[in-house]
Design a protein around this motif. Structure first.
Motif, PDB file in Angstrom:
ATOM      1  N   ALA A   1      48.196  16.347  -0.192  1.00 21.59           N
ATOM      2  CA  ALA A   1      48.822  15.573   0.883  1.00 21.59           C
ATOM      3  C   ALA A   1      50.119  16.218   1.346  1.00 21.59           C
ATOM      4  CB  ALA A   1      49.079  14.157   0.415  1.00 21.59           C
TER       5      ALA A   1
ATOM      6  N   THR B   1      45.896  15.370  -5.636  1.00 18.06           N
ATOM      7  CA  THR B   1      46.285  14.547  -4.479  1.00 18.06           C
ATOM      8  C   THR B   1      47.690  14.837  -3.944  1.00 18.06           C
ATOM      9  OG1 THR B   1      44.859  12.855  -5.392  1.00 18.06           O
ATOM     10  CG2 THR B   1      46.283  12.191  -3.581  1.00 18.06           C
TER      11      THR B   1
ATOM     12  N   SER C   1      47.817   6.916  -4.528  1.00 14.45           N
ATOM     13  CA  SER C   1      47.157   6.747  -3.237  1.00 14.45           C
ATOM     14  C   SER C   1      47.618   7.801  -2.238  1.00 14.45           C
ATOM     15  CB  SER C   1      47.430   5.360  -2.680  1.00 14.45           C
ATOM     16  OG  SER C   1      48.763   5.281  -2.239  1.00 14.45           O
ATOM     17  N   MET C   2      46.749   8.086  -1.314  1.00 13.36           N
ATOM     18  CA  MET C   2      47.011   9.096  -0.303  1.00 13.36           C
ATOM     19  C   MET C   2      48.171   8.672   0.592  1.00 13.36           C
ATOM     20  SD  MET C   2      45.457  11.899   0.163  1.00 13.36           S
ATOM     21  CE  MET C   2      45.509  13.233   1.350  1.00 13.36           C
TER      22      MET C   2
END
Lengths: 312, 427
Positions: A246, A242, A136-137
């Protein structure tokens, strides 16, 4: 839905003429049940792939209709784009750092879990949790904060923020991946539990210590599982996006040190709107992953041992 | 009959599968919220701008009870990426804030609505015709300028004054600026400014101060690798001396004021556009001031007035009239103007500009006074940059990263940039 259809098994006993129809019927039923997948695969996977292959030979910029440019995207990539090669080396470095580290950690934790008497289930879940969260981000953003100036790592070790140093930023990205070792760990654990206990007993009788047992029993018996994890994690590592996105706040910085292949692909496609070029990059990536996987399979013959092969 | 049932089952299964698939790709623009037309309106900016925009939008909703406006905003870099993805997916917001750099690409790409179709509700008669023309592409009005802005050296007044270094003055040159940031470093221990080497905007001001330009009339590159080498050598030397921010700070710039060295308290000044500088006030309560950008050594000014941003409407909007009404409201409504002030630059509506000028207070007044002080001294703005510039802005930052992290010499990086830029402008 309730049906009173006669079971096909009974039908088959009646007459040969109906046999063919039932086969067709059964095929029909199979297609009906398959239809969501078939539709999904063709509309959401195969068609877009075909379109992207076509686009890779065009100058499509997302706004105007595409024009055929032949191999220009490919030649430009290999001959005129220094940043492209930088993204290739960055990705290779990332694969070489992240995959072995992740697999080693997964194996160590799996071995520790295997020898546990109590609380195995709890720890297994606990170690697996990061893999669920890690994609997840939000976690990736927390990671950025941890490794930023004045972040946790900076305060603990006084090293300054890692994410703003070209030499360290990629390591921060790799560690984020390593930390998500849950999936290979669970697979290793399953593999370890498959190894017959009598092999260890026999080795112990022959005077093998812990280390010798690990090298001569565990590693060969586990090699198929190790190989499976290696192939899977390598393929995933080539496609990392990802964490890099990020940790570098979407820029691949500092100084392009986290500009992994897919980040640059995204940049070309959506920031610079060279969708044709980005499509070409995507297909090159597919080919490279295919070649790397093939090479892994080729070398596997010499080190992967399948119990069914009998004694060697 | 089982056969019938099977057929029915087939049909419903296929229909179900199609439903599931179709659910993944809903249409755009035709959203309805409780019988209201729902408009999506997006922009980039700082929290100060967001707060005032929300107030103005609430007023619009009160005047148009049948319309609901969903707003969202982010920093410029993130906004640029997000909008590109949305626009290309045919999912652009109904009303969007656009930069001078994006107009050309979006208009020719069929993303924007021809605003002449909404003449009835969208008035442009009060906007200066020269300014209005900046929103035209091939003779069609695709966007309306929303404000007029210019660049500035924004600085922490208290720290600068306390250091005893002479304050910036009208007509100062890049040389004076370099002396000032060196002196600030010596007196305060902090870098005197954000390293301007990463900013294409600052480079353009420096170029224009020497009578050159970023782009030629034909949309080619207007400068040489030698020009860029000189600029990066100049900024890199200051960086090595510590007079401007170090690489670790510079690399974190993302178009938001919070992530600038000045915003973090790690530098005394920054180069930015005048209106968004309001965002520093929230971080530096002791006050900031705006100084003109440095000019060339012979006094040639490099900065210019440019449309700070535009409003455009999506070509695929389901509510073209409501969208046009919102644009009209933001540009021409008296009450909206009072709320928005100069948060997006000085208003473009002449009547409103005249009437609200005396009412402007706080930072809005600072911006208005700053622009008034430059009135008549600046050269004409360049034409809209070619569409490749959108990507080149990012490339510029990245190539400078290589310089500030000392992985390339200014010359190597400059030659790299020029090669990339030429390829970008060709395609």
């Amino acid at each position: 839905m309730t049906t009173t259809a006669i079971p096909t098994g009974e039908k088959r006993a009646t007459a040969p003429t109906t046999k063919r129809r039932t086969k067709r019927e059964r095929q029909g039923a199979a297609w009906v049940f398959l239809s969501p997948w078939v539709l999904g695969a063709s509309v959401l996977t195969l068609l877009p792939m075909a379109v992207s292959l076509y686009l890779s030979f065009t100058d499509y910029n997302l706004f105007d209709p595409p024009h055929w440019v032949g191999l220009r995207n490919y030649t430009q990539m290999f001959t005129e784009d220094p940043r492209y090669w930088r993204s290739v080396t960055t990705t290779l470095m990332y694969v070489v750092i992240a995959v072995p580290l992740q697999l080693a950690l997964a194996l160590v934790v799996a071995l520790a879990l295997k020898s546990m008497k109590r609380g195995k289930a709890f720890y297994r879940s606990a170690f697996y949790a990061p893999s669920l969260l890690g994609a997840s981000m939000s976690i990736a953003l927390v990671w950025r904060a941890v490794f930023n100036d004045g972040g946790t790592v900076d305060n603990l070790f006084g090293t300054g923020g890692w994410v703003n140093r070209p030499g360290w930023a990629l390591l921060a990205v790799a560690l984020l991946t390593v930390w998500q070792f849950g999936a290979p760990m669970v697979i290793f654990l399953a593999g370890l539990q498959q190894i017959p206990a009598e092999l260890y007993e026999a080795a112990a009788v022959d005077g093998a210590g812990t280390w010798r047992q690990f090298l001569s029993v565990t590693v060969p018996m586990l090699s198929p599982v190790l190989f499976f994890n290696l192939v899977l994690q390598t393929i995933q590592a080539f496609q990392v996006f990802t964490p890099a996105f990020a940790v570098s706040a979407g820029k691949g910085g500092p100084a392009d040190s986290t500009l992994v292949y897919t980040m640059y692909l995204y940049d070309r496609g959506f920031v610079a709107s060279h969708m044709g070029y980005a499509s070409a990059m995507a297909w090159v990536l597919l080919l490279v992953i295919g070649v790397v996987t093939a090479v892994l399979f080729r070398t596997s013959r010499s080190w992967v041992f399948y119990a069914s092969e009998g004694d060697r | 009959m089982p056969g019938h049932r099977t057929k029915g089952f087939c049909a419903s299964a296929v229909a179900l599968a199609l439903c599931v698939l179709a659910a993944g790709c809903g249409g755009s623009g035709e959203s309805v919220g409780g019988g209201k037309a729902v408009l999506r309106y997006t922009w980039w900016g700082n929290p100060d701008r967001a707060e005032r925009t929300e107030q103005a939008v609430a007023l619009f909703e009160k005047q148009h009870p049948n319309v609901q406006v969903q707003t969202s905003f982010s920093g410029y870099d993130a906004y640029k990426q997000k909008l590109a993805v949305q626009a290309t997916g045919g999912d652009a917001p109904d009303v969007m804030q656009l930069d001078y750099r994006q107009i050309d690409q979006y208009a020719s790409g069929g993303v924007l609505l021809d605003l002449a179709k909404q003449k009835a509700v969208l008035r442009t008669s009060e906007i200066d015709s020269g300014l209005l023309a900046t929103g035209r592409v091939d003779g069609t009005q695709y966007a309306i300028p929303q404000g007029r802005g210019t660049e500035t050296v924004v600085y922490d007044v208290k720290t600068w004054k306390a250091s005893g270094v002479p304050l910036p003055a009208q007509g100062w040159t890049w040389n004076d600026w370099a002396q000032a940031v060196r002196a600030l470093k010596k007196k305060t221990g902090e870098p005197g400014a954000t390293d301007p080497g990463q900013s294409e905007d600052a480079f353009e001001v420096w170029l224009r101060g020497q009578g050159k330009a970023l782009y030629t009339k034909e949309g080619g590159l207007g400068f040489t690798a030698a020009d860029l080498t000189r600029w990066w050598t100049f900024t890199d030397r200051l960086r090595r001396e510590g007079a401007v921010s170090p690489a670790e700070q510079t690399t974190q710039l993302d178009g938001s004021v919070e992530n600038t060295p000045l915003g973090r308290g790690k530098a005394v000044s920054d180069t930015n556009w005048d209106a968004p500088s309001s965002g520093y006030l929230a971080i530096i309560p002791t006050g900031i001031a705006l100084a003109p950008m440095p000019s060339g050594s012979d006094g040639t000014p490099g900065q210019y007035f440019k449309p700070s941003m535009f409003l455009g409407v999506s070509a695929h909007t389901g509510h073209a009239e409501a969208a046009a009404q919102l644009v009209d409201f933001l540009l021409n409504d008296q009450d909206a103007a009072k709320i928005l002030g100069a948060t997006r630059g000085i208003p473009v509506n002449e009547t409103i500009r005249r009437e609200t000028a005396p009412l402007l207070k706080d930072f809005d007044k600072t911006v208005a006074d700053y622009q008034a002080s430059l009135e008549g001294t600046l050269k004409d703005p360049p034409q809209a940059p070619p569409s490749g510039d959108n990507a080149l802005q990012t490339t510029f930052q990245r190539d400078y990263d290589q310089v500030s992290y000392e992985r390339m010499t200014p010359r190597e990086a400059a030659e790299n940039y020029v090669t990339e830029a030429k390829a970008e402008l060709r395609s």
